[in-house]
Design a protein around this motif. Structure first.
Motif, mmCIF file in Angstrom:
data_model
loop_
_atom_site.group_PDB
_atom_site.id
_atom_site.type_symbol
_atom_site.label_atom_id
_atom_site.label_comp_id
_atom_site.label_asym_id
_atom_site.label_seq_id
_atom_site.Cartn_x
_atom_site.Cartn_y
_atom_site.Cartn_z
ATOM 1 N N ASN A 71 0.851 -1.186 0.000
ATOM 2 C CA ASN A 71 0.000 0.000 0.000
ATOM 3 C C ASN A 71 0.892 1.243 0.000
ATOM 4 O OD1 ASN A 71 -1.721 2.159 0.614
ATOM 5 N ND2 ASN A 71 -3.080 0.876 1.831
ATOM 6 N N HIS A 72 1.133 1.778 -1.183
ATOM 7 C CA HIS A 72 2.035 2.927 -1.308
ATOM 8 C C HIS A 72 1.485 4.159 -0.605
ATOM 9 C CE1 HIS A 72 4.092 0.398 -4.133
ATOM 10 N NE2 HIS A 72 3.051 0.356 -4.933
ATOM 11 N N LYS A 73 0.171 4.293 -0.590
ATOM 12 C CA LYS A 73 -0.434 5.478 0.030
ATOM 13 C C LYS A 73 -0.152 5.522 1.523
ATOM 14 C CE LYS A 73 -4.573 4.687 -1.638
ATOM 15 N NZ LYS A 73 -4.287 3.599 -2.600
ATOM 16 N N ARG A 74 -0.054 4.363 2.163
ATOM 17 C CA ARG A 74 0.272 4.318 3.593
ATOM 18 C C ARG A 74 1.668 4.894 3.849
ATOM 19 N NH1 ARG A 74 -3.509 2.966 7.718
ATOM 20 N NH2 ARG A 74 -4.967 1.435 6.887
ATOM 21 N N ALA A 75 2.635 4.487 3.040
ATOM 22 C CA ALA A 75 3.997 4.982 3.226
ATOM 23 C C ALA A 75 4.055 6.491 2.997
ATOM 24 C CB ALA A 75 4.946 4.268 2.272
ATOM 25 N N ILE A 76 3.379 6.960 1.961
ATOM 26 C CA ILE A 76 3.380 8.394 1.653
ATOM 27 C C ILE A 76 2.706 9.176 2.775
ATOM 28 C CG2 ILE A 76 2.454 10.134 0.075
ATOM 29 C CD1 ILE A 76 2.815 7.975 -2.163
ATOM 30 N N PHE A 77 1.563 8.683 3.252
ATOM 31 C CA PHE A 77 0.829 9.365 4.327
ATOM 32 C C PHE A 77 1.653 9.439 5.605
ATOM 33 C CE2 PHE A 77 -1.744 8.548 8.182
ATOM 34 C CZ PHE A 77 -2.328 9.793 8.304
ATOM 35 N N LEU A 97 4.046 16.897 0.386
ATOM 36 C CA LEU A 97 3.502 15.717 -0.282
ATOM 37 C C LEU A 97 4.163 15.503 -1.634
ATOM 38 C CD1 LEU A 97 1.417 13.434 -0.218
ATOM 39 C CD2 LEU A 97 -0.216 14.998 -1.273
ATOM 40 N N CYS A 98 4.370 16.563 -2.379
ATOM 41 C CA CYS A 98 5.020 16.463 -3.687
ATOM 42 C C CYS A 98 6.447 15.931 -3.540
ATOM 43 C CB CYS A 98 5.031 17.826 -4.366
ATOM 44 S SG CYS A 98 5.714 17.805 -6.040
ATOM 45 N N ASN A 99 7.178 16.439 -2.555
ATOM 46 C CA ASN A 99 8.551 15.984 -2.318
ATOM 47 C C ASN A 99 8.586 14.508 -1.925
ATOM 48 O OD1 ASN A 99 10.703 15.891 0.370
ATOM 49 N ND2 ASN A 99 11.517 16.274 -1.675
ATOM 50 N N ILE A 100 7.697 14.099 -1.032
ATOM 51 C CA ILE A 100 7.634 12.702 -0.599
ATOM 52 C C ILE A 100 7.291 11.796 -1.773
ATOM 53 C CG2 ILE A 100 6.379 11.036 0.835
ATOM 54 C CD1 ILE A 100 5.948 13.442 2.810
ATOM 55 N N PHE A 101 6.294 12.194 -2.557
ATOM 56 C CA PHE A 101 5.867 11.356 -3.675
ATOM 57 C C PHE A 101 7.005 11.172 -4.683
ATOM 58 C CE2 PHE A 101 4.150 10.484 -7.832
ATOM 59 C CZ PHE A 101 3.221 9.490 -7.576
ATOM 60 N N ASP A 102 7.643 12.264 -5.078
ATOM 61 C CA ASP A 102 8.720 12.170 -6.065
ATOM 62 C C ASP A 102 9.860 11.286 -5.556
ATOM 63 O OD1 ASP A 102 7.290 13.796 -7.728
ATOM 64 O OD2 ASP A 102 8.438 15.610 -7.317
ATOM 65 N N ASP A 200 -9.411 11.070 1.516
ATOM 66 C CA ASP A 200 -10.488 11.916 0.971
ATOM 67 C C ASP A 200 -9.911 13.088 0.182
ATOM 68 O OD1 ASP A 200 -12.420 10.309 2.083
ATOM 69 O OD2 ASP A 200 -12.714 11.557 3.862
ATOM 70 N N GLU A 201 -8.815 13.636 0.675
ATOM 71 C CA GLU A 201 -8.246 14.827 0.040
ATOM 72 C C GLU A 201 -7.279 14.483 -1.085
ATOM 73 O OE1 GLU A 201 -6.048 19.041 1.265
ATOM 74 O OE2 GLU A 201 -6.501 17.525 2.791
ATOM 75 N N TRP A 202 -6.451 13.469 -0.894
ATOM 76 C CA TRP A 202 -5.340 13.223 -1.820
ATOM 77 C C TRP A 202 -5.362 11.852 -2.506
ATOM 78 C CZ3 TRP A 202 -2.757 17.536 -2.776
ATOM 79 C CH2 TRP A 202 -2.619 18.492 -1.779
ATOM 80 N N GLY A 203 -6.225 10.943 -2.056
ATOM 81 C CA GLY A 203 -6.186 9.566 -2.531
ATOM 82 C C GLY A 203 -6.294 9.417 -4.035
ATOM 83 N N ASP A 204 -7.269 10.080 -4.653
ATOM 84 C CA ASP A 204 -7.474 9.946 -6.100
ATOM 85 C C ASP A 204 -6.289 10.508 -6.884
ATOM 86 O OD1 ASP A 204 -9.902 8.760 -5.669
ATOM 87 O OD2 ASP A 204 -11.080 10.585 -5.951
ATOM 88 N N ILE A 205 -5.744 11.623 -6.420
ATOM 89 C CA ILE A 205 -4.612 12.249 -7.105
ATOM 90 C C ILE A 205 -3.401 11.315 -7.050
ATOM 91 C CG2 ILE A 205 -2.964 14.167 -7.009
ATOM 92 C CD1 ILE A 205 -5.268 15.883 -5.887
ATOM 93 N N ILE A 206 -3.140 10.732 -5.879
ATOM 94 C CA ILE A 206 -1.993 9.836 -5.739
ATOM 95 C C ILE A 206 -2.185 8.579 -6.572
ATOM 96 C CG2 ILE A 206 -0.747 8.351 -4.111
ATOM 97 C CD1 ILE A 206 -1.172 10.527 -2.010
ATOM 98 N N ASN A 207 -3.392 8.020 -6.567
ATOM 99 C CA ASN A 207 -3.663 6.831 -7.385
ATOM 100 C C ASN A 207 -3.388 7.104 -8.858
ATOM 101 O OD1 ASN A 207 -4.392 4.987 -5.414
ATOM 102 N ND2 ASN A 207 -6.548 5.572 -5.454
ATOM 103 N N ASP A 208 -3.828 8.264 -9.317
ATOM 104 C CA ASP A 208 -3.630 8.631 -10.715
ATOM 105 C C ASP A 208 -2.144 8.752 -11.044
ATOM 106 O OD1 ASP A 208 -4.641 9.689 -13.349
ATOM 107 O OD2 ASP A 208 -3.522 11.443 -12.683
ATOM 108 N N ARG A 209 -1.385 9.374 -10.150
ATOM 109 C CA ARG A 209 0.045 9.557 -10.400
ATOM 110 C C ARG A 209 0.793 8.220 -10.331
ATOM 111 N NH1 ARG A 209 3.002 14.529 -7.761
ATOM 112 N NH2 ARG A 209 4.307 14.094 -9.559
#
Length: 217
Positions: A71-77, A97-102, A200-209
């Motif tokens: 679950n990548h979203k867990r690590a990012i969160f 969030l952008c820095n963590i994701f990249d 709720d706020e970022w999930g869809d955006i992160i999934n798309d990326r």
């Protein structure tokens, strides 16, 4: 002959928990090893891939365990939470969030390449280890040339089966300064509630990326 073991992970993927279980087990069976534990992006904000772990470092190890999440979203969160607590005066949530994701995407892709290239690199997925415990870890150890005594391995899991036990290890490593700061607070009781708000706020955006970068477990 001493086996050279390299252990790596991305922050907030169960690093300390897994390391303690493996090293305690190896000691319990008198396995002769040297342990190089390096978590290449354990840095203050902003994250970066400034790490001495290179392709040559990985190739030189006889055994390499790489801890990761499905679950990548867990690590990012979880990394966002520790940064928000410690560095909210330096950057906005969106910037962090952008820095963590990249950083996470680049790190994950780099290690996926190592896993595909070197047969001695073995992934340990956090969710599978949580659910299956010694049944999951046993074949990974065996494939690495380590004898498996499931009773002894189970005792190691039992010893570090609570957040309190793992937090104690964090505190011992980081010192009393870590108590109550960003290294510990992601384990607080309302973690799941905060995670749902994050989705709720970022999930869809992160999934798309993640899909665009073709990041899979």
């Amino acid at each position: 002959m001493r086996s050279r073991i390299l252990y790596t992970s991305f922050p907030r993927t169960g690093t300390v928990w897994t390391e303690k279980i493996i090293t305690e087990y190896l000691d319990s069976i008198d396995f002769n090893y040297s342990w190089n534990s390096h978590h290449g992006v354990w840095t203050p904000y902003p994250m970066g891939l400034h790490t001495p772990i290179t392709r040559a470092t990985v190739a030189a190890a006889e055994i390499c365990f790489h801890k990761r999440r499905r679950n990548h979203k867990r690590a990012i969160f979880s990394n966002l939470e520790r940064f928000k607590i410690a560095y909210s005066d330096r950057a906005s949530e969106a910037e962090m969030l952008c820095n963590i994701f990249d950083t996470y995407v680049n790190y994950h892709k780099r290690w996926s390449g190592y896993i595909n290239k070197y047969p001695h690199v073995r992934s340990i997925h956090h969710e599978d280890m949580l659910e299956q415990k010694e049944d999951y870890l046993s074949p990974i150890l065996k494939d690495s040339g380590i004898d498996v005594d499931k009773d002894k391995l189970k005792k190691c899991f039992d010893k570090y089966s609570t957040k309190k036990a793992v937090s104690k290890v964090h505190i011992e490593r980081q010192g009393e300064a870590s108590l109550g700061n960003h290294m510990i607070q992601y384990l607080e009781p309302d973690y799941e509630e905060r995670y749902e708000k994050f989705l709720d706020e970022w999930g869809d955006i992160i999934n798309d990326r993640l899909k665009r970068f073709k990041i899979a477990s």
